[in-house]
Design an enzyme around this catalytic site. Structure first.
Site, PDB file in Angstrom:
ATOM      1  N   ASP A  25      35.859  33.375  42.890  1.00  0.00           N
ATOM      2  CA  ASP A  25      34.961  33.941  43.540  1.00  0.00           C
ATOM      3  C   ASP A  25      35.231  34.786  43.901  1.00  0.00           C
ATOM      4  O   ASP A  25      35.587  34.450  45.117  1.00  0.00           O
ATOM      5  CB  ASP A  25      34.123  32.673  44.111  1.00  0.00           C
ATOM      6  CG  ASP A  25      33.120  32.774  45.116  1.00  0.00           C
ATOM      7  OD1 ASP A  25      32.127  33.770  44.163  1.00  0.00           O
ATOM      8  OD2 ASP A  25      32.700  31.493  46.375  1.00  0.00           O
ATOM      9  N   LYS A  81      33.961  37.565  44.955  1.00  0.00           N
ATOM     10  CA  LYS A  81      32.489  38.257  45.271  1.00  0.00           C
ATOM     11  C   LYS A  81      33.162  39.904  45.944  1.00  0.00           C
ATOM     12  O   LYS A  81      33.109  40.673  46.875  1.00  0.00           O
ATOM     13  CB  LYS A  81      32.343  37.623  46.546  1.00  0.00           C
ATOM     14  CG  LYS A  81      31.750  36.472  46.606  1.00  0.00           C
ATOM     15  CD  LYS A  81      31.291  35.996  48.373  1.00  0.00           C
ATOM     16  CE  LYS A  81      30.587  34.286  47.822  1.00  0.00           C
ATOM     17  NZ  LYS A  81      32.160  33.554  47.633  1.00  0.00           N
ATOM     18  N   ASP A 128      32.212  46.714  46.631  1.00  0.00           N
ATOM     19  CA  ASP A 128      32.542  47.899  46.477  1.00  0.00           C
ATOM     20  C   ASP A 128      31.997  48.952  45.747  1.00  0.00           C
ATOM     21  O   ASP A 128      30.938  48.950  44.650  1.00  0.00           O
ATOM     22  CB  ASP A 128      33.971  48.327  45.923  1.00  0.00           C
ATOM     23  CG  ASP A 128      35.095  49.073  46.818  1.00  0.00           C
ATOM     24  OD1 ASP A 128      35.226  50.790  47.058  1.00  0.00           O
ATOM     25  OD2 ASP A 128      36.110  48.362  46.562  1.00  0.00           O
ATOM     26  N   LYS A 130      36.655  25.668  42.165  1.00  0.00           N
ATOM     27  CA  LYS A 130      36.750  27.407  42.537  1.00  0.00           C
ATOM     28  C   LYS A 130      37.711  28.089  42.923  1.00  0.00           C
ATOM     29  O   LYS A 130      38.145  27.125  44.420  1.00  0.00           O
ATOM     30  CB  LYS A 130      35.582  27.698  43.066  1.00  0.00           C
ATOM     31  CG  LYS A 130      34.819  28.326  43.436  1.00  0.00           C
ATOM     32  CD  LYS A 130      33.292  28.894  43.976  1.00  0.00           C
ATOM     33  CE  LYS A 130      33.508  28.332  45.544  1.00  0.00           C
ATOM     34  NZ  LYS A 130      33.745  29.913  46.198  1.00  0.00           N
ATOM     35  N   THR A 154      24.257  31.632  50.833  1.00  0.00           N
ATOM     36  CA  THR A 154      23.808  30.332  51.479  1.00  0.00           C
ATOM     37  C   THR A 154      24.408  30.296  52.965  1.00  0.00           C
ATOM     38  O   THR A 154      23.592  29.660  53.982  1.00  0.00           O
ATOM     39  CB  THR A 154      24.398  29.297  50.808  1.00  0.00           C
ATOM     40  OG1 THR A 154      25.572  29.174  50.911  1.00  0.00           O
ATOM     41  CG2 THR A 154      23.516  28.997  49.155  1.00  0.00           C
TER      42      THR A 154
HETATM   43  O1  C5P Z   1      32.519  24.087  52.041  1.00  0.00           O
HETATM   44  P1  C5P Z   1      30.696  23.988  51.085  1.00  0.00           P
HETATM   45  O2  C5P Z   1      30.285  22.971  50.049  1.00  0.00           O
HETATM   46  O3  C5P Z   1      30.083  24.644  52.384  1.00  0.00           O
HETATM   47  O4  C5P Z   1      31.220  25.159  50.326  1.00  0.00           O
HETATM   48  C1  C5P Z   1      30.542  26.322  49.954  1.00  0.00           C
HETATM   49  C2  C5P Z   1      31.480  27.522  49.032  1.00  0.00           C
HETATM   50  O5  C5P Z   1      30.397  27.645  48.433  1.00  0.00           O
HETATM   51  C3  C5P Z   1      32.504  28.689  49.760  1.00  0.00           C
HETATM   52  O6  C5P Z   1      33.329  28.301  48.369  1.00  0.00           O
HETATM   53  C4  C5P Z   1      31.446  29.364  49.975  1.00  0.00           C
HETATM   54  O7  C5P Z   1      32.727  30.048  49.873  1.00  0.00           O
HETATM   55  C5  C5P Z   1      31.171  29.350  48.276  1.00  0.00           C
HETATM   56  N1  C5P Z   1      29.787  29.953  48.709  1.00  0.00           N
HETATM   57  C6  C5P Z   1      28.737  29.987  49.239  1.00  0.00           C
HETATM   58  N2  C5P Z   1      27.292  30.526  49.109  1.00  0.00           N
HETATM   59  C7  C5P Z   1      27.360  32.031  48.437  1.00  0.00           C
HETATM   60  C8  C5P Z   1      28.438  31.799  47.990  1.00  0.00           C
HETATM   61  C9  C5P Z   1      29.634  31.309  47.524  1.00  0.00           C
HETATM   62  O8  C5P Z   1      28.435  28.876  50.379  1.00  0.00           O
HETATM   63  N3  C5P Z   1      25.958  32.591  48.447  1.00  0.00           N
END
Ligand code: C5P
Length: 265
Positions: free
Chosen positions: A83, A85, A88, A56, A142
């Site tokens: 990703d 996101k 806009d 990603k 999350t």
């Molecule tokens: O390091 P970690 O496992 O927390 O990374 C989670 C990844 O998922 C990050 O790149 C973050 O930008 C992405 N992400 C997230 N929650 C979301 C969408 C994407 O943590 N809802």
């Protein structure tokens, strides 16, 4: 927008898993390359090349290294989740989706909170492309819990807000969503077996949560019905990223094997 054939999950399939459940896990593990430059990304990819198939590229790396980093991963044969996101006005997001679709990424993200018109425009932007990436609507990050949502003016539990946003996306024709492990069961109910549910907030037992709030283990997220798991720091900041990825793949393999789940990519 129809789900590309190669991305269609087969969760209700009873067909047996191939001889190598680790390989099945590998098709569903996405490693987040949250690093500051292309050199750091290449270093990590080199260390993970035997373990991982999906990477990603997010805001940090893309802002530093640009489309070249996506193209380099694609040229090496990896599947890329871009990703960014997007959030806009509809016309701008539709243009950004079209631009992202030219880079060779197989998944791209928009924020569901952009509203129905934006979601419809984003979905329509991929119409007519021969091999479009899977469009994913991000529901509630999350890292957000009820207190963070409340501070942002959303007076609802995270799970309720996730369902509201996903339903809005579904009505706009979107069939892929990013949600926390806590909402996978509800969104699987909404999308049915063909929905693509991409799930960050994954932490192996005992791992540091960092800024994540709505978490689960790899095994629990898969058992709930996740299509893909996104894992960043538990792998990328481990002293030995390859070993950390292997441990996660082993846990994923155990969760996949008994149910005969598979993924047609
Ligand atoms: O390091 P970690 O496992 O927390 O990374 C989670 C990844 O998922 C990050 O790149 C973050 O930008 C992405 N992400 C997230 N929650 C979301 C969408 C994407 O943590 N809802």
């Amino acid at each position: 927008m129809p789900i590309p054939e190669r991305l269609k999950p087969t969760f209700v399939s009873t067909r047996p898993v191939g001889p190598d459940p680790i390989k099945e896990g590998r098709k569903r593990l996405i490693v987040a390359l949250d690093v500051p430059n292309a050199q750091a990304a290449t270093g990590l990819v080199d260390r993970l090349e035997d373990q991982c198939q999906w990477f990603k590229v997010g805001l940090e790396l893309f802002t530093a290294a640009g489309p070249a980093v996506v193209e380099a991963l694609v040229a090496r044969g990896y599947s890329v989740f871009l990703d960014l996101k997007f959030h806009d006005i509809p016309n701008t997001v539709a243009g950004a989706v079209r631009s992202a679709a030219t880079l060779g990424a197989r998944m791209i993200t928009i924020h569901a909170a952009g509203g129905p018109a934006m979601l419809t425009a984003a979905s329509a932007a991929l119409d007519g492309l021969a091999d479009p990436p899977q469009l994913l609507a991000v529901t509630v990050l999350t890292s957000m819990d009820a207190a963070q949502l409340m501070a942002a003016g959303v007076d609802r539990a995270p799970a309720t807000q996730v369902e509201l946003l996903a339903r809005m996306g579904f009505e706009a024709g979107i069939r892929g969503f990013v949600c926390s492990p806590k909402e996978v069961v509800a969104l699987r109910g909404l999308t049915g077996p063909e929905g693509v549910l991409v799930v960050p907030g994954i932490r192996p037992a005992g791992a540091d949560a960092g800024d994540q709030k709505r978490l689960a283990t790899p095994s629990d997220a898969l058992t709930a019905g996740a299509s893909y798991l996104v894992v960043g720091r538990p792998i990328t900041q481990a002293p030995n990223p390859a070993k950390a990825a292997e441990a996660i793949l082993e846990e994923m393999a155990k969760a996949i094997a008994p149910r005969g789940q598979s993924q047609s990519l």
